[in-house]
Enzyme design. Structure first.
Site, short mmCIF file in Angstrom:
data_model
loop_
_atom_site.label_atom_id
_atom_site.label_comp_id
_atom_site.label_asym_id
_atom_site.label_seq_id
_atom_site.Cartn_x
_atom_site.Cartn_y
_atom_site.Cartn_z
N LYS A 8 33.52 36.46 39.54
CA LYS A 8 32.79 35.88 40.68
C LYS A 8 31.35 36.36 40.77
CE LYS A 8 36.42 34.27 43.66
NZ LYS A 8 37.71 34.83 43.20
N GLU A 29 31.68 32.18 52.43
CA GLU A 29 33.05 32.25 52.92
C GLU A 29 33.83 33.15 51.97
OE1 GLU A 29 32.12 30.05 50.74
OE2 GLU A 29 33.73 30.26 49.28
N SER A 35 40.56 36.64 34.34
CA SER A 35 39.46 36.46 35.30
C SER A 35 39.14 37.73 36.08
CB SER A 35 39.79 35.32 36.25
OG SER A 35 41.07 35.51 36.84
C1 LIG Z 1 38.85 34.12 43.11
C2 LIG Z 1 39.56 34.42 41.87
C3 LIG Z 1 40.17 33.39 41.10
C4 LIG Z 1 40.24 31.96 41.54
O1 LIG Z 1 39.03 31.32 41.68
P1 LIG Z 1 38.46 30.28 40.63
O2 LIG Z 1 37.27 29.72 41.31
O3 LIG Z 1 39.51 29.23 40.40
O4 LIG Z 1 38.12 31.00 39.40
C5 LIG Z 1 40.75 33.73 39.90
N1 LIG Z 1 40.78 35.02 39.47
C6 LIG Z 1 40.23 36.02 40.18
C7 LIG Z 1 40.31 37.41 39.64
C8 LIG Z 1 39.61 35.76 41.40
O5 LIG Z 1 39.06 36.76 42.09
#
Ligand SMILES: *Cc1c(COP(=O)(O)O)cnc(C)c1O
Length: 401
Positions: free
Chosen positions: A88, A110, A376
């Site tokens: 992010k 948000e 992610s």
């Molecule tokens: C917020 C988050 C997501 C989901 O958000 P996307 O916009 O779909 O990427 C996925 N993995 C992690 C670690 C997150 O913090």
């Protein structure tokens, strides 16, 4: 073919569905974002920060033991190693650099689980911008640690008291605040959702992920594309970054995991692509979890970051055109995948990322297939949930004693 068109649509999805009070602000953003993002000065500052502050490029790690297990050549794209623990931050830094260049004086955002709020508060501290974060009152209670992090970083937290007091209510209140102060305020959206140009802007800021994958695969495999790309989708930002440079490359299969919760037909789910219907949510025409009267249904997932009743319009389009396969991954599959990765590779993934890892047992691979899966984020924030379930998964790939 799969990228955004000049009206801000992916096929029939997307567009700018906002109240009149926001028209002018959004039009200004639309007409400036590409020129600014693609300018040399922006790219230099952005990539300097991604390198020296975030720690990019994130490694592309060949996961030997997991590869043996699934009969393919599996690489993990390690967004979990970024500063603040997830992808992010790539987007937050980019949008705030853009806001400064547009002359904006304050940032609002948000947040649901608090991850986007923490990334935004971090980038605001770095760039000396006042920052206000909208968060559902229920989430403020549930995500105490992230609330304290954001406060320590200097952000002001506003608890949204409307509706179910969760993420979608926080988005509504942030949009209202933006309508009231369109001139000096920039709204940093945390996923590939919202009115055009946000989905495209967020995808471009996250596209550093697939740009790096291309270079790293060239070095490691001698070719710059994989056979499979995998990611989880909440709104779709890490997934859009993972696939951006491969969207029109049909040699690359796209397999994505959304949150099935207790099961996509259980009424406790966030599997928007599998069960959603067309509607307008947060400024975009997309798939929405809604009842027959068009009331948004409260989503559920064990993973707070996937708990969203909509989906980025790009993904509605990719699913509709069958360019991507989107599978619904249930809570218990994600938990199992988290324990498996932890014990096979020594990496504790975020619960969200575990929804991507749980795609592996659902796919058939050939031994030579190159698979790139985006991790992610890291799992520190989810330790409480993992501990609560550790006895259910005590046998998953524990080393022999
Ligand atoms: C917020 C988050 C997501 C989901 O958000 P996307 O916009 O779909 O990427 C996925 N993995 C992690 C670690 C997150 O913090």
């Amino acid at each position: 073919m799969y990228h955004i068109d000049s009206n801000g649509y992916y096929g029939e999805f997307g567009g700018t569905h906002v109240p009149e009070t926001l028209r002018e602000t959004i039009d200004a953003l639309k007409s400036q974002y590409l020129d600014i993002i693609e300018s040399r000065e922006f790219q230099e500052e952005y990539h300097m920060l991604l390198r020296d502050y975030v720690g990019r490029p994130s490694p592309l790690y060949f996961a030997r033991r997991m590869s043996e297990k699934y009969g393919c050549r599996l690489y993990l794209k390690r967004e979990d190693l970024n500063h603040t623990g997830a992808h992010k931050i790539n987007n937050a830094i980019g949008q705030i650099l853009l806001a400064k260049r547009m002359g904006k004086k304050r940032i609002i955002a948000e947040t649901g689980a608090g991850q986007h709020g923490v990334a935004t508060a971090t980038a605001c501290a770095l760039m000396n911008m006042p920052c206000r974060i909208y968060m559902g009152a229920v989430d403020v209670e549930r995500q105490h640690m992230n609330v304290e992090r954001m406060k320590m970083l200097g952000a002001e937290i506003v608890a949204a008291q409307s509706g179910g007091k969760t993420l979608q209510d926080a988005v509504n209140e942030a949009l209202t605040e933006w309508s009231n102060h369109p001139d000096d305020t920039f709204y940093v959206i945390g996923s590939a959702v919202g009115p055009h140009p946000y989905p495209d802007m967020v995808a471009r800021l996250q596209s550093v992920i697939s740009k790096e994958i291309r270079q790293q695969l060239q070095e490691k495999e001698g070719r710059d594309y994989p056979d499979f790309l995998m990611a989880c989708i909440g709104g779709g930002s890490n997934a859009s970054g993972t696939i951006f440079h491969y969207l029109d490359d049909l040699r690359v299969k796209l397999v994505l995991g959304e949150a099935g919760g207790r099961g996509m037909n259980s009424g406790k789910t966030a599997a928007t692509i599998n069960i959603g219907t067309e509607g307008i949510l947060h400024g975009s025409r997309t798939l929405v979890m809604q009842d027959a009267d068009g009331q948004v249904v409260e989503p559920y997932s064990i993973s707070a970051g996937l708990d969203y009743p909509g989906i980025g319009p790009l993904f509605a389009h990719l699913a509709r055109t069958a360019r991507a396969t989107v599978l619904s991954i249930d809570d218990d599959e994600a938990l199992r995948a988290a324990f498996e990765l932890t014990r096979t590779e020594g990496i504790i993934p975020a619960l969200e990322s575990s929804h991507a890892l749980a795609l592996l047992p659902r796919c058939k691979f050939k031994p030579d297939d190159v698979v790139v899966l985006t991790v992610s984020g890291r799992g520190d924030k989810d330790l409480g949930t993992y501990l609560a379930h550790k006895d259910d998964f005590s046998e998953v790939d524990a080393p022999a004693r």
